[in-house]
Design a protein around this motif. Structure first.
Motif, PDB file in Angstrom:
ATOM      1  N   LEU A   1       0.830  -1.201   0.000  1.00 31.54           N
ATOM      2  CA  LEU A   1       0.000   0.000   0.000  1.00 31.54           C
ATOM      3  C   LEU A   1       0.865   1.250   0.000  1.00 31.54           C
ATOM      4  CD1 LEU A   1      -2.693  -1.172   2.564  1.00 31.54           C
ATOM      5  CD2 LEU A   1      -3.022  -0.887   0.095  1.00 31.54           C
ATOM      6  N   ARG A   2       1.943   1.237   0.776  1.00 33.33           N
ATOM      7  CA  ARG A   2       2.859   2.373   0.835  1.00 33.33           C
ATOM      8  C   ARG A   2       3.493   2.635  -0.535  1.00 33.33           C
ATOM      9  NH1 ARG A   2       5.528   0.243   4.805  1.00 33.33           N
ATOM     10  NH2 ARG A   2       4.124   0.802   6.466  1.00 33.33           N
TER      11      ARG A   2
ATOM     12  N   SER B   1       2.317   1.757  -3.419  1.00 35.44           N
ATOM     13  CA  SER B   1       1.286   2.100  -4.398  1.00 35.44           C
ATOM     14  C   SER B   1       0.688   3.474  -4.153  1.00 35.44           C
ATOM     15  CB  SER B   1       0.166   1.056  -4.368  1.00 35.44           C
ATOM     16  OG  SER B   1       0.679  -0.209  -4.694  1.00 35.44           O
ATOM     17  N   GLY B   2       0.998   4.071  -3.018  1.00 26.31           N
ATOM     18  CA  GLY B   2       0.461   5.394  -2.707  1.00 26.31           C
ATOM     19  C   GLY B   2      -0.978   5.371  -2.238  1.00 26.31           C
ATOM     20  N   ILE B   3      -1.432   4.235  -1.753  1.00 26.55           N
ATOM     21  CA  ILE B   3      -2.792   4.118  -1.238  1.00 26.55           C
ATOM     22  C   ILE B   3      -2.755   4.443   0.250  1.00 26.55           C
ATOM     23  CG2 ILE B   3      -4.744   2.565  -0.850  1.00 26.55           C
ATOM     24  CD1 ILE B   3      -3.777   1.012  -3.340  1.00 26.55           C
ATOM     25  N   PRO B   4      -3.496   5.455   0.689  1.00 28.02           N
ATOM     26  CA  PRO B   4      -3.446   5.840   2.102  1.00 28.02           C
ATOM     27  C   PRO B   4      -4.075   4.774   3.006  1.00 28.02           C
ATOM     28  CG  PRO B   4      -5.072   7.159   0.937  1.00 28.02           C
ATOM     29  CD  PRO B   4      -4.384   6.311  -0.091  1.00 28.02           C
ATOM     30  N   PHE B   5      -3.427   4.542   4.134  1.00 24.56           N
ATOM     31  CA  PHE B   5      -3.929   3.592   5.130  1.00 24.56           C
ATOM     32  C   PHE B   5      -3.379   3.990   6.484  1.00 24.56           C
ATOM     33  CE2 PHE B   5       0.257   2.009   4.285  1.00 24.56           C
ATOM     34  CZ  PHE B   5       0.668   1.430   5.470  1.00 24.56           C
ATOM     35  N   ILE B   6      -3.985   3.408   7.520  1.00 32.24           N
ATOM     36  CA  ILE B   6      -3.452   3.567   8.866  1.00 32.24           C
ATOM     37  C   ILE B   6      -3.353   2.183   9.490  1.00 32.24           C
ATOM     38  CG2 ILE B   6      -4.249   5.917   9.295  1.00 32.24           C
ATOM     39  CD1 ILE B   6      -6.623   4.701  10.803  1.00 32.24           C
TER      40      ILE B   6
ATOM     41  N   PRO C   1      -3.205  -3.133   8.330  1.00 31.91           N
ATOM     42  CA  PRO C   1      -3.511  -1.907   7.585  1.00 31.91           C
ATOM     43  C   PRO C   1      -5.016  -1.729   7.426  1.00 31.91           C
ATOM     44  CG  PRO C   1      -2.666  -3.586   6.100  1.00 31.91           C
ATOM     45  CD  PRO C   1      -2.569  -4.138   7.487  1.00 31.91           C
TER      46      PRO C   1
ATOM     47  N   VAL D   1      -7.823   0.479   5.363  1.00 37.36           N
ATOM     48  CA  VAL D   1      -7.969   1.334   4.183  1.00 37.36           C
ATOM     49  C   VAL D   1      -9.425   1.776   4.079  1.00 37.36           C
ATOM     50  CG1 VAL D   1      -7.744   1.445   1.671  1.00 37.36           C
ATOM     51  CG2 VAL D   1      -6.140   0.069   3.002  1.00 37.36           C
TER      52      VAL D   1
ATOM     53  N   ALA E   1     -10.942   5.798  -0.336  1.00 36.96           N
ATOM     54  CA  ALA E   1      -9.581   6.001  -0.833  1.00 36.96           C
ATOM     55  C   ALA E   1      -9.323   5.156  -2.072  1.00 36.96           C
ATOM     56  CB  ALA E   1      -8.562   5.661   0.247  1.00 36.96           C
TER      57      ALA E   1
ATOM     58  N   ARG F   1      -9.583   6.638  -6.603  1.00 30.80           N
ATOM     59  CA  ARG F   1      -8.280   6.620  -7.273  1.00 30.80           C
ATOM     60  C   ARG F   1      -8.460   6.864  -8.764  1.00 30.80           C
ATOM     61  NH1 ARG F   1      -3.714   6.814  -4.663  1.00 30.80           N
ATOM     62  NH2 ARG F   1      -2.742   5.529  -6.200  1.00 30.80           N
TER      63      ARG F   1
END
Length: 80
Positions: A38-39, A41-46, A53, A55, A59, A63
């Motif tokens: 995810l990092r 690929s630029g996909i935001p997550f926490i 992760p 998501v 988000a 895209r």
């Protein structure tokens, strides 16, 4: 009621990662590998309290790869 987060099965399909791995004695969990994907690929997550992760569905739905970012505003006096 709709969900606001991707469930585990959807996250597995998105990342293509369904289980962890061990290479040269180094264990890497499925969730660590998914977070790295995810990092990259630029996909935001926490990460949640368990290190998984999380998501937001919005988000992934919003895209867009074909749109170019808008240029910032610049006063006409500067561009002249």
């Amino acid at each position: 009621m709709s969900e606001i987060f991707l469930d585990d099965a959807s996250l597995d399909r998105l990342t293509g990662i369904r289980r962890g791995r061990t290479r040269a004695g180094v264990k890497q969990t499925k969730h660590e590998m998914q977070a790295a994907f995810l990092r990259e690929s630029g996909i935001p997550f926490i990460p949640n309290a368990r290190g998984r992760p999380v998501v937001l569905l919005s988000a992934v739905e919003s895209r867009r790869t074909t749109d170019t970012p808008k240029k910032g505003w610049k006063p006409a006096a500067i561009g002249a």
